[in-house]
Design a protein around this motif. Structure first.
Motif, PDB file in Angstrom:
ATOM      1  N   ALA A 207       0.796  -1.071   0.002  1.00 34.69           N
ATOM      2  CA  ALA A 207       0.042  -0.014   0.001  1.00 34.69           C
ATOM      3  C   ALA A 207       1.066   1.278  -0.142  1.00 34.69           C
ATOM      4  O   ALA A 207       2.011   1.206   0.323  1.00 34.69           O
ATOM      5  N   GLY A 208       0.335   2.281  -0.583  1.00 30.33           N
ATOM      6  CA  GLY A 208       1.013   3.730  -0.418  1.00 30.33           C
ATOM      7  C   GLY A 208       1.735   4.001  -1.482  1.00 30.33           C
ATOM      8  O   GLY A 208       1.724   2.885  -2.365  1.00 30.33           O
ATOM      9  N   SER A 224      -0.450   8.900  -4.063  1.00 31.84           N
ATOM     10  CA  SER A 224      -1.150   7.735  -3.212  1.00 31.84           C
ATOM     11  C   SER A 224      -1.326   8.033  -1.822  1.00 31.84           C
ATOM     12  O   SER A 224      -0.347   8.187  -1.140  1.00 31.84           O
ATOM     13  N   GLY A 226      -2.675   5.746   0.433  1.00 26.86           N
ATOM     14  CA  GLY A 226      -2.587   4.363   0.973  1.00 26.86           C
ATOM     15  C   GLY A 226      -3.884   3.951   1.712  1.00 26.86           C
ATOM     16  O   GLY A 226      -4.087   2.859   2.101  1.00 26.86           O
ATOM     17  N   SER A 247       4.078  -1.236   3.593  1.00 28.25           N
ATOM     18  CA  SER A 247       3.546   0.356   3.408  1.00 28.25           C
ATOM     19  C   SER A 247       4.548   0.992   2.966  1.00 28.25           C
ATOM     20  O   SER A 247       5.782   1.062   3.493  1.00 28.25           O
ATOM     21  N   VAL A 250       3.454   6.534   4.585  1.00 27.48           N
ATOM     22  CA  VAL A 250       1.978   7.245   4.728  1.00 27.48           C
ATOM     23  C   VAL A 250       1.711   7.781   5.921  1.00 27.48           C
ATOM     24  O   VAL A 250       2.474   7.365   7.039  1.00 27.48           O
ATOM     25  N   ALA A 286      -0.042  -0.801  -3.763  1.00 29.32           N
ATOM     26  CA  ALA A 286       0.862   0.177  -3.786  1.00 29.32           C
ATOM     27  C   ALA A 286       0.929   1.005  -5.199  1.00 29.32           C
ATOM     28  O   ALA A 286       0.983   0.111  -6.191  1.00 29.32           O
TER      29      ALA A 286
END
Ligand code: C5P
Length: 409
Positions: A207-208, A224, A226, A247, A250, A286
């Motif tokens: 993510a992110g 982004s 996240g 991650s 974020v 991500a």
């Protein structure tokens, strides 16, 4: 008749709060007998506990050597409820493993009364896969485990792991003593396939954004937030999965029960993903930077006043998703994301083939760019396209995780 509890005090900094807990229980006319572990005795003294509980304090199995007077079996059963507070990571592990290597764990194994564990520990220890497993085991064994509070910890870190306030513990104790089923029913059922459809599965999520350093103070990145990846990690953990969330930078809190690995660059993200394998499903949310600076300057690049701009050569980053599709450890279900502004489904179909994943979650960002709260997605797979209405990101996450669970079941 007055209710009685047996209070097992583990060895953590929160042990001092047991004193306040005893005071509040006594004020309500609840009898308390304390069992102090060796660790607990490093933080509170038997004398304090005896004074507050107006009762003898037990510390060692050998205290009970006069079995005629008070055997450990009897001690474990004379109370209406056994409360473990604070329940340290070590104590939870020994309880989950059925060990009986001191008085506290012997009593916990011998008791036929309900048990309430009130955990308190460092946030990393609470979120560690081993503790997650132990808590799940204890819950499926019928132990009630209170959720710790979130906040600043004695060790300076922030997150879930703080002992709940003594008033909240007293409220839970009273509910259990009153035989209020709701106090027990409120616990999620880790063992049930229906309630926790991803129980026993490992879900890996990225993510992110990634940050690609140009020099020590500058980087290349994207917008982004996240949010969608974090919502998916939360939904997967709620569904009972062991979740690893890799991650990028974020400003979001870690969802409960999720193991988070923080990275900065695409190459760090690729390494963290590889280290987290094997996984049953991987969901790559991500927004990885496609390029990085070919050379990161060791010192800050300075303006020299000549008006000349410094050259910025780029190098391509590894494609984490495509790499995972080719890996011998390819997860059974591999999901990629695509943010598109036009020809959303056609681009997603092309990406599905190019990346070698099972689904592409195509994200229509024309109306609502990155960072918003809503998402309109189309799930593109070899068998067709499933288009969902515009939904909040956590609703998208829950629906996606339900679909993942259907495949992994
Ligand atoms: O190629 P594009 O960036 O549009 O692909 C998006 C999908 O691929 C996302 O799932 C993203 O997480 C993943 N990706 C990746 N590594 C890259 C670039 C994208 O895993 N270097």
């Amino acid at each position: 008749m007055a209710k009685r509890i047996l209070l097992v005090i583990g060895g953590g900094i929160a042990a001092y709060k047991a004193a306040e807990l005893i005071r509040l229980l006594r004020k309500d006319g609840i009898g308390v007998t304390c069992v102090l572990t060796e660790g607990g005795a490093q933080f509170v003294t038997p004398l304090t506990l005896a004074a507050l509980s107006e009762n003898r304090v037990y510390s060692h199995l050998f205290d009970l050597k006069d079995e005629v007077e008070m055997g450990h079996i009897q001690l474990s059963r004379q109370a209406d409820l056994v409360v473990v507070c604070p329940a340290t990571a070590d104590l939870l592990a020994r309880m989950a493993g059925g060990l009986a290597n001191d008085l506290a764990t012997t009593l916990l194994l011998a008791t036929d009364k309900p048990v309430l564990a009130v955990p308190a520990m460092n946030v990393r220890m609470w979120l560690h896969a081993a503790t997650r497993r132990n808590v799940a085991q204890l819950k499926s064994d019928g132990v009630t485990v209170m959720e710790p509070d979130e906040g600043e910890m004695a060790c300076g870190e922030y997150g879930p792991g703080r002992l709940p306030e003594p008033e909240a513990i007293v409220a839970r104790i009273k509910a259990m003593l009153a035989g209020d089923g709701a106090a027990l029913d409120a616990q999620p059922d880790f063992a049930s396939e229906n309630h926790r459809p991803l129980y026993g599965k490992h879900v890996l999520i990225t993510a992110g954004p990634t940050h690609e350093a140009i020099d020590p103070v500058r980087y290349i990145a994207n917008r982004s937030s996240g949010k969608q990846g974090f919502a998916i990690a939360a939904a997967a953990a709620e569904a009972g999965a062991r979740v690893t969330l890799v991650s990028g930078p974020v400003a979001l809190p870690t969802p409960p029960g999720v193991i988070r690995v923080d990275v900065e660059s695409a190459r760090e993200m690729a390494a963290a993903v590889e280290a987290a394998l094997p996984a049953d499903a991987a969901i790559m949310v991500a927004a990885v930077a496609d390029w990085r600076a070919a050379d990161c300057a060791a010192t800050k690049i300075k303006k020299d006043g000549s008006g000349q701009v410094p050259p910025l050569a780029l190098a391509e980053n590894p494609d984490i998703l495509a790499g995972l599709a080719q890996s011998p450890q390819r997860p059974r279900l591999l999901v990629g994301f695509a943010a598109e502004t036009n020809d959303v489904i056609d681009h997603a179909k092309a990406k599905l083939a190019r990346k070698g994943c099972d689904w592409i979650v195509a994200n229509d960002v024309a109306a609502d760019p990155m960072g918003g709260e809503l998402n309109r997605v189309h799930i593109v797979s070899a068998t067709g396209v499933d288009s969902w209405e515009r939904l909040p990101k956590d609703a998208v996450a829950k629906q996606l995780i339900a679909k993942v669970a259907d495949v992994l079941r």
